[in-house]
Write a protein that holds these residues in place. Structure first.
Motif, PDB file in Angstrom:
ATOM      1  N   GLN A 272       0.836  -1.194   0.000  1.00 31.19           N
ATOM      2  CA  GLN A 272       0.000   0.000   0.000  1.00 31.19           C
ATOM      3  C   GLN A 272       0.873   1.246   0.000  1.00 31.19           C
ATOM      4  OE1 GLN A 272      -3.617   0.324  -0.022  1.00 31.19           O
ATOM      5  NE2 GLN A 272      -2.744   2.244  -0.669  1.00 31.19           N
TER       6      GLN A 272
ATOM      7  N   TRP B 281       1.103   5.350   0.561  1.00 31.36           N
ATOM      8  CA  TRP B 281       0.416   6.318   1.391  1.00 31.36           C
ATOM      9  C   TRP B 281       0.878   7.724   1.056  1.00 31.36           C
ATOM     10  CZ3 TRP B 281      -3.270   4.714   4.896  1.00 31.36           C
ATOM     11  CH2 TRP B 281      -3.323   3.347   5.164  1.00 31.36           C
TER      12      TRP B 281
ATOM     13  N   ARG C 299       1.142  11.447   2.761  1.00 24.71           N
ATOM     14  CA  ARG C 299       1.108  12.079   4.084  1.00 24.71           C
ATOM     15  C   ARG C 299       0.779  13.557   3.947  1.00 24.71           C
ATOM     16  NH1 ARG C 299       3.928  11.355   9.481  1.00 24.71           N
ATOM     17  NH2 ARG C 299       4.393   9.280   8.724  1.00 24.71           N
TER      18      ARG C 299
ATOM     19  N   TRP D 193     -12.031   8.094   1.854  1.00 27.76           N
ATOM     20  CA  TRP D 193     -10.617   7.733   1.792  1.00 27.76           C
ATOM     21  C   TRP D 193     -10.268   6.850   2.978  1.00 27.76           C
ATOM     22  CZ3 TRP D 193      -8.054  13.182   0.881  1.00 27.76           C
ATOM     23  CH2 TRP D 193      -8.323  13.603  -0.426  1.00 27.76           C
ATOM     24  N   LYS D 194      -9.395   5.883   2.738  1.00 26.56           N
ATOM     25  CA  LYS D 194      -8.838   5.101   3.839  1.00 26.56           C
ATOM     26  C   LYS D 194      -7.689   5.912   4.403  1.00 26.56           C
ATOM     27  CE  LYS D 194     -10.002   0.688   1.813  1.00 26.56           C
ATOM     28  NZ  LYS D 194      -9.497  -0.540   1.181  1.00 26.56           N
ATOM     29  N   VAL D 195      -7.737   6.185   5.695  1.00 25.26           N
ATOM     30  CA  VAL D 195      -6.706   7.018   6.319  1.00 25.26           C
ATOM     31  C   VAL D 195      -6.186   6.358   7.587  1.00 25.26           C
ATOM     32  CG1 VAL D 195      -7.670   9.172   5.401  1.00 25.26           C
ATOM     33  CG2 VAL D 195      -8.338   8.391   7.672  1.00 25.26           C
ATOM     34  N   ARG D 196      -5.035   6.836   7.982  1.00 25.36           N
ATOM     35  CA  ARG D 196      -4.485   6.518   9.299  1.00 25.36           C
ATOM     36  C   ARG D 196      -3.809   7.798   9.785  1.00 25.36           C
ATOM     37  NH1 ARG D 196       0.337   2.405   7.312  1.00 25.36           N
ATOM     38  NH2 ARG D 196       1.742   4.026   6.568  1.00 25.36           N
TER      39      ARG D 196
ATOM     40  N   GLU E 107      -2.436  10.228   6.952  1.00 25.55           N
ATOM     41  CA  GLU E 107      -1.878   9.417   5.875  1.00 25.55           C
ATOM     42  C   GLU E 107      -3.037   8.795   5.102  1.00 25.55           C
ATOM     43  OE1 GLU E 107       2.264   8.303   8.194  1.00 25.55           O
ATOM     44  OE2 GLU E 107       0.801   6.714   7.823  1.00 25.55           O
ATOM     45  N   VAL E 108      -3.048   9.033   3.798  1.00 25.69           N
ATOM     46  CA  VAL E 108      -4.129   8.583   2.931  1.00 25.69           C
ATOM     47  C   VAL E 108      -3.635   7.422   2.086  1.00 25.69           C
ATOM     48  CG1 VAL E 108      -5.730   9.275   1.116  1.00 25.69           C
ATOM     49  CG2 VAL E 108      -5.015  10.951   2.835  1.00 25.69           C
ATOM     50  N   ALA E 109      -4.361   6.299   2.113  1.00 24.80           N
ATOM     51  CA  ALA E 109      -4.022   5.151   1.271  1.00 24.80           C
ATOM     52  C   ALA E 109      -4.306   5.504  -0.176  1.00 24.80           C
ATOM     53  CB  ALA E 109      -4.834   3.927   1.694  1.00 24.80           C
TER      54      ALA E 109
ATOM     55  N   ARG F  48      -2.016   9.584  -7.327  1.00 27.10           N
ATOM     56  CA  ARG F  48      -1.726  10.551  -6.259  1.00 27.10           C
ATOM     57  C   ARG F  48      -2.360  11.910  -6.547  1.00 27.10           C
ATOM     58  NH1 ARG F  48       2.742  14.167  -5.053  1.00 27.10           N
ATOM     59  NH2 ARG F  48       3.251  14.070  -2.851  1.00 27.10           N
TER      60      ARG F  48
END
Length: 162
Positions: A97, A99, A101, A122-125, A132-134, A139
């Motif tokens: 994956q 990411w 930032r 969006w999948k984020v962490r 941080e976006v997957a 991009r």
């Protein structure tokens, strides 16, 4: 005299000369979601470095051989749809994956970025105040969606994460 070529194998290779779209597109994603429940979505898993290639041979998780030959204007990405037809779809997935930032400048900016990320599904962490976006699409597609926040200095692009 040489033996005739066995065309039966080549005839079963799927030629992909253009991308259908992204699994993040609302309508396409909705169709894929239902197809996944029906078990009719095949996956091509690629190394991140292979995403920049325009021509390659791949095999889906269900054994479908594909010959990808994209024009210069298109590039593979995690979530690219190679085929979408009634009862069958083929989607590209990255093995690792990637990411993106993003760093909000303040708490209100973080809230606005989080709100946008949630609305866009969006999948984020989160890491030390950064979002941080997957990357499941190119991009630039993500950057375009938060362009105003970036241009106003409310969000900074810190870079990519491995």
């Amino acid at each position: 005299m040489s033996e005739p070529a066995d065309l039966s194998t080549e005839a079963r290779v799927l030629l992909v000369s253009t991308l259908v779209g992204s699994r993040l597109d609302h309508d396409l994603g909705h169709r894929l979601h239902h197809m996944e429940h029906d078990g009719t979505v095949e996956t091509v898993r690629l190394e991140t470095r292979d995403m920049t290639r325009r021509r390659l041979r791949v095999v889906t998780d269900r054994g479908t051989a594909c010959l990808i030959a994209l024009p210069r204007s298109e590039q593979l990405f995690d979530g690219a749809i190679l085929l979408l037809e009634p009862g069958r779809a083929i989607v590209v997935r990255a093995l690792e994956q990637a990411w993106l930032r993003l760093r909000p400048a303040s708490l209100p900016d973080a809230l606005q970025l989080g709100y946008a990320a949630g609305n866009l599904h969006w999948k984020v962490r989160f890491d030390a105040g950064d979002v941080e976006v997957a990357l499941e699409a190119p991009r630039q597609a993500y950057l375009d969606r938060v362009r105003d926040l970036i241009s106003e200095g409310r969000v900074a692009v810190v870079g990519a994460v491995d």
